[in-house]
Enzyme design. Sequence first.
Site, PDB file in Angstrom:
ATOM      1  N   VAL A   1      -3.288 -10.212  -5.612  1.00  0.00           N
ATOM      2  CA  VAL A   1      -2.975  -8.688  -5.984  1.00  0.00           C
ATOM      3  C   VAL A   1      -2.196  -8.278  -4.815  1.00  0.00           C
ATOM      4  CG1 VAL A   1      -3.797  -6.261  -5.913  1.00  0.00           C
ATOM      5  CG2 VAL A   1      -5.020  -8.072  -7.215  1.00  0.00           C
TER       6      VAL A   1
ATOM      7  N   ALA B   1      -2.640  -7.092   0.712  1.00  0.00           N
ATOM      8  CA  ALA B   1      -2.763  -8.086  -0.546  1.00  0.00           C
ATOM      9  C   ALA B   1      -4.129  -8.547  -0.416  1.00  0.00           C
ATOM     10  CB  ALA B   1      -1.911  -9.169  -0.346  1.00  0.00           C
ATOM     11  N   LYS B   2      -4.605  -9.397  -1.498  1.00  0.00           N
ATOM     12  CA  LYS B   2      -5.948  -9.911  -1.463  1.00  0.00           C
ATOM     13  C   LYS B   2      -5.940 -10.897  -2.735  1.00  0.00           C
ATOM     14  CE  LYS B   2      -9.886 -10.088   1.095  1.00  0.00           C
ATOM     15  NZ  LYS B   2     -10.137  -9.703   2.563  1.00  0.00           N
ATOM     16  N   GLY B   3      -6.666 -12.009  -2.466  1.00  0.00           N
ATOM     17  CA  GLY B   3      -6.851 -12.850  -3.511  1.00  0.00           C
ATOM     18  C   GLY B   3      -8.162 -13.634  -3.685  1.00  0.00           C
TER      19      GLY B   3
ATOM     20  N   ASP C   1     -10.885 -15.736   4.067  1.00  0.00           N
ATOM     21  CA  ASP C   1     -11.727 -14.668   3.859  1.00  0.00           C
ATOM     22  C   ASP C   1     -13.201 -15.145   3.554  1.00  0.00           C
ATOM     23  OD1 ASP C   1     -12.103 -11.462   3.652  1.00  0.00           O
ATOM     24  OD2 ASP C   1     -13.060 -12.198   1.722  1.00  0.00           O
TER      25      ASP C   1
END
Length: 419
Positions: free
Chosen positions: A62, A107-109, A148
């Site tokens: 995202v 962002a992050k995924g 992460d």
Amino acid sequence: MTTVERPDLWRMIQEQFDRAVAHLVIAPGYADKLREPQRILTVHFPIKMDDGNIRIFTGYRVHHSITRGPAKGGIRYHPALTLDEIKALAMQMTWKTAVVDIPFGGAKGGVDCDPARLSQGELERITRRYTSEISLLLGPETDVPAPDINTDDQTMAWIMDTYSMMKGYSVPAVVTGKPTAIGGSEGRRRATGRGAVFALREAAERIRLDLRGAHVVIQGYGKVGQTVAYMLQHVLGIHVIGISDSRGGIYNPDGFDVRAVRRHKRESGSVVGYGEAETITNAELLELPCDILVPAAVEGVITAANADRIRACLVVEAANMPVTPEADDIFEERGITVLPDIVANAGGVTVSYFEWVQDLQSFFWTDEEVTQKLREIILSALNQVWETAEEKEVSLRTAAQMLAISRVARASELRGIYP
Ligand code: NAD
């Protein structure tokens, strides 16, 4: 494990956003734009498992905002990962990069999987195929992932290699948090914990909390929690009296030697069972009598259900989103200072920025240079947040979000709406 229910992070972050926007003057429409992610990619991909079967995995990437620079944010591997969780953490990354004023978006995924049940070979195949599926977004100018929860420097090495193979040459700047042997930065692993301790020390001074002989409780004894514990004890001389991990907590009112606790965890897999301490639950740990509480594990652990019983006067959010908006209200009424995550744990993304800059220039810095620059950035952000909070008479969280949102909104207004 704690018995805390999984929090609704998307609701939490939107509530925080609305609270901050209520104090800002933003041109009509721009706040609505920032309240949602810019783009969402969902991928389903097949992996050949060790037993020969094919399993389909779901992953996400995202981009909340790319207005101030390339999208930046970690990749998480977790069972029952949801798109809403990734959306919330992507939005939070936008505010984190903006509040420390580094030229990135948010962002992050992640991939919905349970790494504890996967072999190293399966993890590598998942990482490489996921990288290939989201490669249309990745690149040093467009989207730069980092580790992460349940991903690490090895995961980043696989991502860098997969992307580089597709390009036909090495592209170290496509990820941060890599091993130093392939372009990682000195000081990246300890950066989040170090940043949290710089911020903690400054905050303690401002609320006139004498750190000599102070007592601290830390939830989570992973990459961040261990660095925080070590620095607090060995650099600042603070008593660490409570520590926990996913299996439970330990308590000794006289304090522990945190290096011995780390050795025990390395050998046994948990802090629980460490000799000179009482075993407690994670819920009990959060409510221990102490001066400073450092949640450094997972989201949503302090809610309306336990905020009344927290006994620290300073809460330092080393974890992302550990305190719900309802708990924030209770803390405000009770005069408990919360050092918000987007400042307290911004050390990691700040040194990720240094790593990206070093990779782009192929010129590397020493640990001292990294630490010195990290300290300047964290203290400068904290000072700005503190001044905003005092001037606008809002909490540190709302002040941090106000600063961040106004920076992104201003950049958006200056660039205008295309076409
Ligand atoms: P990690 O996986 O190295 O460590 C997490 C620790 O929390 C472990 O000790 C684990 O046992 C414990 N834990 C997991 N679930 C728990 C639960 N339900 N109750 C209590 N303890 C639990 O992760 P980390 O990198 O140290 O990250 C910790 C937090 O900091 C996360 O919220 C992460 O998003 C945030 N954070 C990390 C970085 C970074 O650079 N690593 C940067 C910014 C924010």
